[in-house]
Every structure is written in C-alpha cells, then in structure tokens.
Write a protein that holds these residues in place. Sequence first.
Motif, PDB file in Angstrom:
ATOM      1  N   THR A  62      34.891  47.844  34.457  1.00 31.04           N
ATOM      2  CA  THR A  62      35.091  46.462  34.017  1.00 31.04           C
ATOM      3  C   THR A  62      33.853  45.618  34.288  1.00 31.04           C
ATOM      4  O   THR A  62      33.250  45.707  35.360  1.00 31.04           O
ATOM      5  CB  THR A  62      36.300  45.847  34.728  1.00 31.04           C
ATOM      6  OG1 THR A  62      37.480  46.557  34.358  1.00 31.04           O
ATOM      7  CG2 THR A  62      36.476  44.368  34.364  1.00 31.04           C
ATOM      8  N   THR A  92      32.358  42.031  43.102  1.00 33.01           N
ATOM      9  CA  THR A  92      32.817  40.722  42.629  1.00 33.01           C
ATOM     10  C   THR A  92      32.039  39.620  43.333  1.00 33.01           C
ATOM     11  O   THR A  92      31.955  39.599  44.562  1.00 33.01           O
ATOM     12  CB  THR A  92      34.318  40.517  42.892  1.00 33.01           C
ATOM     13  OG1 THR A  92      35.073  41.505  42.180  1.00 33.01           O
ATOM     14  CG2 THR A  92      34.768  39.129  42.438  1.00 33.01           C
ATOM     15  N   SER A 150      32.285  36.611  38.606  1.00 35.29           N
ATOM     16  CA  SER A 150      31.660  37.681  37.829  1.00 35.29           C
ATOM     17  C   SER A 150      31.992  39.016  38.482  1.00 35.29           C
ATOM     18  O   SER A 150      32.003  39.131  39.717  1.00 35.29           O
ATOM     19  CB  SER A 150      30.141  37.500  37.753  1.00 35.29           C
ATOM     20  OG  SER A 150      29.794  36.478  36.842  1.00 35.29           O
ATOM     21  N   LEU A 157      31.739  41.927  25.177  1.00 34.28           N
ATOM     22  CA  LEU A 157      30.592  41.560  26.000  1.00 34.28           C
ATOM     23  C   LEU A 157      29.359  41.299  25.151  1.00 34.28           C
ATOM     24  O   LEU A 157      29.141  41.963  24.135  1.00 34.28           O
ATOM     25  CB  LEU A 157      30.282  42.681  26.999  1.00 34.28           C
ATOM     26  CG  LEU A 157      31.315  42.889  28.107  1.00 34.28           C
ATOM     27  CD1 LEU A 157      31.158  44.271  28.726  1.00 34.28           C
ATOM     28  CD2 LEU A 157      31.187  41.810  29.167  1.00 34.28           C
ATOM     29  N   THR A 168      33.875  30.548  37.380  1.00 35.27           N
ATOM     30  CA  THR A 168      34.629  31.791  37.255  1.00 35.27           C
ATOM     31  C   THR A 168      33.873  32.931  37.928  1.00 35.27           C
ATOM     32  O   THR A 168      32.644  32.995  37.876  1.00 35.27           O
ATOM     33  CB  THR A 168      34.852  32.123  35.764  1.00 35.27           C
ATOM     34  OG1 THR A 168      35.507  31.016  35.141  1.00 35.27           O
ATOM     35  CG2 THR A 168      35.703  33.363  35.595  1.00 35.27           C
ATOM     36  N   GLN A 191      32.767  41.443  33.802  1.00 31.90           N
ATOM     37  CA  GLN A 191      33.119  40.071  33.437  1.00 31.90           C
ATOM     38  C   GLN A 191      31.999  39.138  33.855  1.00 31.90           C
ATOM     39  O   GLN A 191      31.604  39.121  35.018  1.00 31.90           O
ATOM     40  CB  GLN A 191      34.416  39.637  34.123  1.00 31.90           C
ATOM     41  CG  GLN A 191      34.744  38.154  33.941  1.00 31.90           C
ATOM     42  CD  GLN A 191      36.025  37.750  34.639  1.00 31.90           C
ATOM     43  OE1 GLN A 191      37.104  38.160  34.245  1.00 31.90           O
ATOM     44  NE2 GLN A 191      35.911  36.959  35.706  1.00 31.90           N
ATOM     45  N   LEU A 249      33.995  39.497  28.605  1.00 32.59           N
ATOM     46  CA  LEU A 249      34.807  40.370  29.441  1.00 32.59           C
ATOM     47  C   LEU A 249      35.067  41.646  28.660  1.00 32.59           C
ATOM     48  O   LEU A 249      35.483  41.585  27.491  1.00 32.59           O
ATOM     49  CB  LEU A 249      36.125  39.684  29.796  1.00 32.59           C
ATOM     50  CG  LEU A 249      37.238  40.560  30.399  1.00 32.59           C
ATOM     51  CD1 LEU A 249      36.816  41.103  31.750  1.00 32.59           C
ATOM     52  CD2 LEU A 249      38.534  39.772  30.515  1.00 32.59           C
TER      53      LEU A 249
END
Length: 262
Positions: free
Chosen positions: A69, A91, A85, A237, A83, A71, A256
């Motif tokens: 994943t 993270t 990432s 993305l 937000t 983001q 994302l």
Amino acid sequence: MPITLGILATGRIKLSVDFLVLAGGGGSNTIPEQSGGGGAGGLRSSVAPTGGGASAESILTLETGTLYTVQVGGGGALGSNGTDSILASITSLGGGYGGLRANGNSGGSGGGGGDYVTPSGGAGTSGQGYAGGSSGVFGSDAAAGGGGAGGLGGNTTNSGQTAGVRGIPVNNSISGVSVAYGEGGLGGGQTGLNGSASPANIGKGGDSGESFSYAGGSGLIIVKYPDSRSINVGGGLTATTSSSGGFKITTFTAGLGQISFS
C-alpha cells in the motif's frame, strides 16, 4: 544503498529499498491573527537527515511480486490535521493544526498555540517532527509557529503582537537533489506578515498572519531501488520514475493505491 538480497523459495526476490515518507502538513486556523501555524507533516527516511532529529531508519526490505500500500498524504484544511502518508509498513503522521484560542494539535509535527489564553504548542512525534511553539503572552493578538521536521515552532515573544516563526525544515537528498521538506507554518499576528499558500509535496504546515491563514501542503513518498528491477504502480497513484547511478528513483506525488516490484 538499496541492493538485491536474494531469491526466496517462492521465487520472489528480496529487495532493500531506500525511502522517504513525508505526510501532509496541518492547516492553520480560521482567524488569522489569532491562529497558530500548522505543524509540518511527519518525515521518516532511510537517508539522513530525517525528521525529529532522529538517525536515519533502516532500509526497507520488500519482495518482488507482493502488493504494498502507498498513500500520499494531503494537506490539512483550516483547523484540520494533515493526512498520513503510508509506504508498506512505514507511516508518517499528518501535521497538527494550529490552535485558535486553544492549544495547537499534536501530529507528525505539532501545531502552534493560538492567541489569547496562553496555550501551548501541539506535540510532535518522535522520529518525525518537533512540537509547535507556545503563545506565552496573554491577549497579545499573536500566535505561535508550527513545528517543523527540523526544529521547534517559535513562541510568541512579547506583547507587541509578534508572531511565532516557522519550525525549520530538513534538507534531504534521496532524490539526488537537496530539497527542504517539512517546514512549519508561520503564527498569526499584527506585524504585517501574512505568510503564503503551502506548495505541494513538501509537507509544509499552513501559515497564518495578520489578514490571511492557509491550509497545509501535501506530502510526498520517494523510493530508491536497483535499476535491474521495475515498479508496477496502481491506477490511483501519481508517480514518476528516473534512473541514476545504477538505481531507479520513483516519486509519488498524490493518490492511494498499491505497488509491486518485478
């Protein structure tokens, strides 16, 4: 530097991947002269320097043929955190918003305290960013600066409506060019300073000022891996890839989705 580690029994290949994961910056707040600056997005990187004064993190070990994943964090609106990432297991937290007659909010880097009730800055996150500044002067019509990836947000300094300065960014060269990531936002005040809108993809906290206040800026993710390998990027993305010195560098600027290596 990233290297190929070996072939697993499944036929997948382990890769070591350098990374930079930068979250979106927090917004300032809705009354400019009384709003603290937004905190910068949290910064984690395997290439020094990284956020919060930490040492570079260990290189990330990934496998070919496995979905991960990704983001890219967006900037926070006025009164909102940025937000997070995300890259696989990494993270970085969105920056905290600047307080309005209240404490700054916590985040990757903390938002600055607002004016009027001597509030404190929001906390930063260890290994990602610093705390926001405090508004230590009651009723001064001046608010504190947001924390940066490289330093604390500035406190208000006197009763002369002097705003707190931005927390400093970190200059990182994982892309091959030194870029300043994660600057905190300017605090509000009556000094004629108004700050400016946050550019995209550097994780900046939103500025405040005398007459205007601004949202935070979006984050960024960069991965660096052997140029013998290819990256497959999901449709949600936005990414670009370049090659240099035996490595590929892929930069994600929005979205994302999922990626894999082959």
